[in-house]
Design an enzyme around this catalytic site. Structure first.
Site, PDB file in Angstrom:
ATOM      1  N   ALA A 280     -16.275  -1.873 -31.189  1.00  0.00           N
ATOM      2  CA  ALA A 280     -16.839  -1.698 -29.843  1.00  0.00           C
ATOM      3  C   ALA A 280     -17.087  -3.060 -29.223  1.00  0.00           C
ATOM      4  CB  ALA A 280     -18.142  -0.916 -29.928  1.00  0.00           C
ATOM      5  N   LYS A 281     -17.404  -3.075 -27.967  1.00  0.00           N
ATOM      6  CA  LYS A 281     -17.809  -4.312 -27.294  1.00  0.00           C
ATOM      7  C   LYS A 281     -18.588  -3.937 -26.048  1.00  0.00           C
ATOM      8  CE  LYS A 281     -17.185  -8.768 -27.933  1.00  0.00           C
ATOM      9  NZ  LYS A 281     -17.044  -9.469 -29.227  1.00  0.00           N
ATOM     10  N   GLY A 282     -19.487  -4.826 -25.639  1.00  0.00           N
ATOM     11  CA  GLY A 282     -20.246  -4.567 -24.429  1.00  0.00           C
ATOM     12  C   GLY A 282     -20.259  -5.793 -23.539  1.00  0.00           C
TER      13      GLY A 282
ATOM     14  N   VAL B 256     -17.713  -0.309 -24.430  1.00  0.00           N
ATOM     15  CA  VAL B 256     -16.500   0.424 -24.780  1.00  0.00           C
ATOM     16  C   VAL B 256     -16.495   0.629 -26.287  1.00  0.00           C
ATOM     17  CG1 VAL B 256     -13.975   0.358 -24.881  1.00  0.00           C
ATOM     18  CG2 VAL B 256     -15.153  -0.456 -22.828  1.00  0.00           C
TER      19      VAL B 256
END
Ligand code: NAD
Length: 430
Positions: free
Chosen positions: A119-121, A74
């Site tokens: 962001a992050k995953g 995201v």
């Protein structure tokens, strides 16, 4: 975590407190947005991620069977620059959690004034149950699915729960193979030998130490007269305790998942670190007496550093906290309901998005070094980290004074204002 430690990775304990740390965060976002008088459209813009990607990751397991994992990335906001944020491998990770963590990164990068968005995953898998070969396959297939998303100028992952330096090396290698060039700057938190930065491992704890000293100065607490308690003795907690002790502070309490440890005359942090190197946990440590987790948080002290996990200081125990300063090494250790209680008691809370931002700051340094192809000495990394953490601390402090709010709301005001102003100047492309 080392690769073999990944295999011992345990699913995090469920959050027992009713408050969700991400909802807690959004509650503070709302307060700050209202104080700034953010117009409705901008408010909506800042709440909504710019991109959400869900991919399937089919893997042939060691036993020959195919398993399909779900992966997420995201990008919450990229108006300040390429987006930055960790990659989490955990059995319970989901798109909503990743969405919230991505927003958190936007505010954190804005507070320390680095040119990154948030962001992050995540990959929904249990790294403890994957063999190293399966782990590598999951990482490489996830990366292959994200080739259009990742990039030195676009989106740059880093380690988070369940991922480590080795996972970052695989991401870098997979991306580089597809690009047909070595792209070190596509990921941070890499091993030193492939373009990692000196000082990154200690960066978060070092940053916590720096802002703690800043807050102590504001209330005229000299290190030699300061008593410290640290909850969590992993990467962040152990480095923070060690560095504060080196500054002359007395560390009377330490804690980890096995409980609290107390010594009125002070704990030798170096010895505790040595103990944990051999025994993995503090349990059995002879340099202090054993106390409970809640006794640890409620100890008589000047500075309390929660550096373990979320939701540790709640409306239930906040009235019993005796520290003058709380420096949030962990993400979300204080619930939104505890905030007003701590404020009422006059406790200075250095919020997570400022206190633990040393990690992402040195990630930024790593990215800069990779892109220039010139690597800095440890001394240079630490000096620059100090400059940026001090500047961020002072700006948050001034904003909080200006708006007559807590440092936490001050930090959110600063971050949201920066992103909103950048949006105004850039304008909305249509
Ligand atoms: P870590 O896994 O190295 O250490 C965690 C420590 O907390 C361990 O000592 C563990 O025993 C202890 N712990 C776990 N559950 C506990 C409980 N219920 N009660 C008391 N102690 C408990 O993790 P870390 O990297 O030090 O991260 C700690 C916190 O800091 C997390 O919230 C993380 O998101 C945050 N953080 C870490 C970094 C980083 O660079 N490592 C950067 C920013 C924020």
């Amino acid at each position: 975590m080392e690769p073999n430690e990944l295999l011992n990775y345990k699913e995090p304990a469920p959050i027992t407190d009713k408050e969700n740390p991400f909802e807690s965060m959004m509650e503070r976002f709302d307060v700050a947005a209202e104080m700034l008088g953010l117009e409705k459209g901008v408010y909506e813009y800042l709440k909504t991620p710019v991109k959400q990607i869900i991919v399937s990751i089919p893997i042939q397991m060691d036993n020959g069977e195919i398993e399909v994992f779900e992966g997420y990335r995201v990008i919450h906001n990229d108006i300040l620059g390429p987006s930055k944020g960790g990659l989490r491998f955990a059995p319970d990770v989901n798109i909503n959690e990743v969405k919230a963590l991505a927003a958190w990164m936007t505010w954190k990068c804005a507070v320390v004034n680095i040119p990154f968005g948030g962001a992050k995953g995540g990959v929904r898998c249990d790294p403890a149950k994957l063999t190293p070969v399966e782990l590598e396959k999951v990482t490489r297939r996830y990366t292959a699915n994200m080739l259009d998303i990742f990039g030195e100028d676009k989106d740059i992952p880093a380690p988070d729960m369940g991922t480590n330096e080795q996972v970052m090396a695989w991401i870098m290698d997979t991306y580089s193979m597809h690009m047909k060039r070595t792209a070190t700057g596509v990921v941070t938190g890499k091993p030193l030998i492939i373009g990692g930065s000196l000082g990154r491992r200690e960066a978060t704890g070092r940053g916590v130490m720096m802002v703690t000293l800043g807050a102590m100065e504001k209330i005229k607490l000299k290190p030699k007269e300061t008593v410290i308690v640290v909850q969590g003795f992993g990467n962040v907690g152990s480095v923070t305790a060690q560095l504060l002790q080196q500054q002359g502070c007395k560390v009377v309490g330490l804690g980890d998942v096995t409980g609290g440890y107390f010594s009125k005359k002070g704990i030798d942090v170096e010895k505790a670190i040595e103990w944990v190197k051999t025994h993995k946990v503090l349990s059995g440590f002879t340099g202090a007496e054993k106390i409970t987790q809640s006794e640890l948080l409620e100890l008589e002290c000047d500075v309390l550093v929660p550096a373990a996990k979320e939701d540790q200081i709640t409306a239930r125990n906040a009235p019993k906290i005796k520290a003058k300063i709380i420096a949030e090494g962990a993400n979300g250790p204080t619930t939104a309901k505890a905030d007003p209680i701590l404020k009422e008691k006059g406790i200075i809370v250095i919020p997570d998005i400022l206190a633990n931002a040393g990690g992402v700051t040195v990630s930024y340094f790593e990215w800069v070094q990779d892109r220039v192809g010139y690597f800095w000495s440890l001394d240079r990394v630490n000096r620059r980290l100090e400059r940026m953490m001090t500047a961020a601390f002072n700006s948050v402090y001034e904003t909080a004074e200006l708006y007559k709010v807590s440092l936490r709301i001050g930090a959110y005001i600063m971050a949201i204002d920066k992103v909103a102003k950048t949006l105004k100047v850039r304008g909305i492309y249509a």
